[in-house]
Design a protein around this motif. Structure first.
Motif, PDB file in Angstrom:
ATOM      1  N   TRP A  96       0.837  -1.209   0.000  1.00 34.47           N
ATOM      2  CA  TRP A  96       0.000   0.000   0.000  1.00 34.47           C
ATOM      3  C   TRP A  96       0.870   1.255   0.000  1.00 34.47           C
ATOM      4  N   GLU A  97       1.964   1.234   0.764  1.00 35.68           N
ATOM      5  CA  GLU A  97       2.848   2.399   0.833  1.00 35.68           C
ATOM      6  C   GLU A  97       3.461   2.707  -0.532  1.00 35.68           C
ATOM      7  N   ARG A  98       3.737   1.666  -1.328  1.00 32.31           N
ATOM      8  CA  ARG A  98       4.364   1.854  -2.633  1.00 32.31           C
ATOM      9  C   ARG A  98       3.360   2.101  -3.756  1.00 32.31           C
ATOM     10  N   HIS A  99       2.081   1.929  -3.487  1.00 30.27           N
ATOM     11  CA  HIS A  99       1.073   1.999  -4.543  1.00 30.27           C
ATOM     12  C   HIS A  99       0.829   3.445  -4.971  1.00 30.27           C
ATOM     13  N   GLU A 100       0.793   3.655  -6.279  1.00 30.87           N
ATOM     14  CA  GLU A 100       0.603   5.022  -6.784  1.00 30.87           C
ATOM     15  C   GLU A 100      -0.805   5.553  -6.517  1.00 30.87           C
ATOM     16  N   PHE A 121      -9.701  -0.265   5.535  1.00 30.35           N
ATOM     17  CA  PHE A 121     -10.350  -1.078   4.505  1.00 30.35           C
ATOM     18  C   PHE A 121      -9.328  -1.725   3.583  1.00 30.35           C
ATOM     19  N   VAL A 122      -8.365  -0.947   3.090  1.00 31.87           N
ATOM     20  CA  VAL A 122      -7.414  -1.473   2.108  1.00 31.87           C
ATOM     21  C   VAL A 122      -6.490  -2.517   2.730  1.00 31.87           C
ATOM     22  N   ILE A 123      -6.038  -2.297   3.956  1.00 35.95           N
ATOM     23  CA  ILE A 123      -5.076  -3.210   4.584  1.00 35.95           C
ATOM     24  C   ILE A 123      -5.772  -4.317   5.373  1.00 35.95           C
ATOM     25  N   THR A 161     -11.596 -12.741  -1.594  1.00 37.38           N
ATOM     26  CA  THR A 161     -11.456 -14.056  -2.185  1.00 37.38           C
ATOM     27  C   THR A 161     -11.097 -15.046  -1.076  1.00 37.38           C
ATOM     28  N   SER A 162     -11.816 -16.137  -1.025  1.00 38.43           N
ATOM     29  CA  SER A 162     -11.482 -17.142  -0.008  1.00 38.43           C
ATOM     30  C   SER A 162     -10.514 -18.154  -0.627  1.00 38.43           C
ATOM     31  N   ASP A 179      -6.527  -8.947  -4.073  1.00 37.78           N
ATOM     32  CA  ASP A 179      -7.668  -8.436  -3.311  1.00 37.78           C
ATOM     33  C   ASP A 179      -7.444  -6.983  -2.906  1.00 37.78           C
ATOM     34  N   MET A 180      -6.205  -6.633  -2.540  1.00 39.42           N
ATOM     35  CA  MET A 180      -5.908  -5.253  -2.185  1.00 39.42           C
ATOM     36  C   MET A 180      -6.123  -4.335  -3.393  1.00 39.42           C
ATOM     37  N   GLU A 181      -5.718  -4.800  -4.571  1.00 45.17           N
ATOM     38  CA  GLU A 181      -5.951  -4.018  -5.794  1.00 45.17           C
ATOM     39  C   GLU A 181      -7.451  -3.813  -6.017  1.00 45.17           C
ATOM     40  N   ARG A 182      -8.231  -4.854  -5.772  1.00 41.25           N
ATOM     41  CA  ARG A 182      -9.685  -4.727  -5.921  1.00 41.25           C
ATOM     42  C   ARG A 182     -10.248  -3.732  -4.906  1.00 41.25           C
ATOM     43  N   ARG A 183      -9.736  -3.746  -3.668  1.00 40.55           N
ATOM     44  CA  ARG A 183     -10.207  -2.793  -2.660  1.00 40.55           C
ATOM     45  C   ARG A 183      -9.848  -1.358  -3.047  1.00 40.55           C
ATOM     46  N   ILE A 184      -8.659  -1.172  -3.602  1.00 42.74           N
ATOM     47  CA  ILE A 184      -8.254   0.164  -4.059  1.00 42.74           C
ATOM     48  C   ILE A 184      -9.177   0.630  -5.181  1.00 42.74           C
ATOM     49  N   LYS A 185      -9.512  -0.281  -6.106  1.00 39.01           N
ATOM     50  CA  LYS A 185     -10.420   0.084  -7.194  1.00 39.01           C
ATOM     51  C   LYS A 185     -11.808   0.446  -6.669  1.00 39.01           C
ATOM     52  N   VAL A 186     -12.246  -0.240  -5.608  1.00 40.67           N
ATOM     53  CA  VAL A 186     -13.539   0.094  -5.001  1.00 40.67           C
ATOM     54  C   VAL A 186     -13.504   1.521  -4.463  1.00 40.67           C
ATOM     55  N   VAL A 187     -12.417   1.872  -3.747  1.00 38.63           N
ATOM     56  CA  VAL A 187     -12.299   3.227  -3.202  1.00 38.63           C
ATOM     57  C   VAL A 187     -12.263   4.251  -4.338  1.00 38.63           C
TER      58      VAL A 187
END
Length: 196
Positions: A96-100, A121-123, A161-162, A179-187
């Motif tokens: 998350w820290e490195r994500h643009e 939410f993201v983490i 995702t389980s 899943d983190m990428e999907r959460r970022i896209k949701v935000v």
């Protein structure tokens, strides 16, 4: 007659699941199908091993060896996941820290004060604080419940995702990153909807 005993595999697993449910657990309940298959395979192996030794004594040892290798691999996966795949939060925080997108989201006027809520939410996958924040913020800005529902819809529909307990640690990290990428896209989608 031996196939009669195969019918006891589901009964045993469901009885164990019922007993665990009475005690307040859910481990067996979540894995009922897999446990039924495992018990049935064990029963088939025990039943067929004697016939295999009588009919094909030269390959009986190879079947036992293959079964030992498969069981050993499963044990290594379970033990490795238990010891190595425990806490993924430091890994996700680093990602998350490195994500643009982090900079774009945190600089947005709407979410400036909600940085910790988005981080949650993201983490940590906890969508309740973000849902509460959006509901509170949205109720001030939008008069219509339908408009608010349209804005929070991606967050409400989001599900992690389980994956199986036998999933190797490297693959769990890959799934968690996705899943983190999907959460970022949701935000980001929510920000886009708020801007209209």
């Amino acid at each position: 007659m031996s196939f009669f005993y195969l019918g006891f595999a589901p009964l045993i697993v469901y009885s164990l699941g019922f007993g665990e449910a009475l005690l307040g657990g859910e481990y067996i309940e979540k894995r009922v199908r897999g446990l039924v298959v495992v018990f049935m395979m064990i029963a088939l192996y025990v039943w067929g091993r004697d016939y295999l030794r009588e009919l094909f004594p030269q390959i009986a040892f190879l079947v036992d060896l293959a079964l030992f290798v498969v069981v050993s691999l499963i044990v290594v996966l379970v033990v490795g996941r238990y010891f190595m795949g425990g806490d993924l939060e430091p890994f996700l925080i680093g990602e998350w820290e490195r994500h643009e997108a982090r900079e774009r989201i945190m600089k947005d006027d709407v979410f400036k004060e909600a940085g910790e809520i988005i981080h949650e939410f993201v983490i940590r996958r906890n969508k309740l604080p973000l849902l509460a924040y959006l509901s509170y913020y949205g109720s001030k800005v939008y008069g219509s419940p339908d408009e608010l529902m349209r804005i929070i819809e991606p967050l409400v529909k989001y599900e992690d995702t389980s994956h199986s307990f036998l999933t190797p640690g490297w693959l769990v990290k890959k799934y968690e990153r996705q899943d983190m990428e999907r959460r970022i896209k949701v935000v980001e989608e929510i920000i886009g909807r708020l801007r209209g």
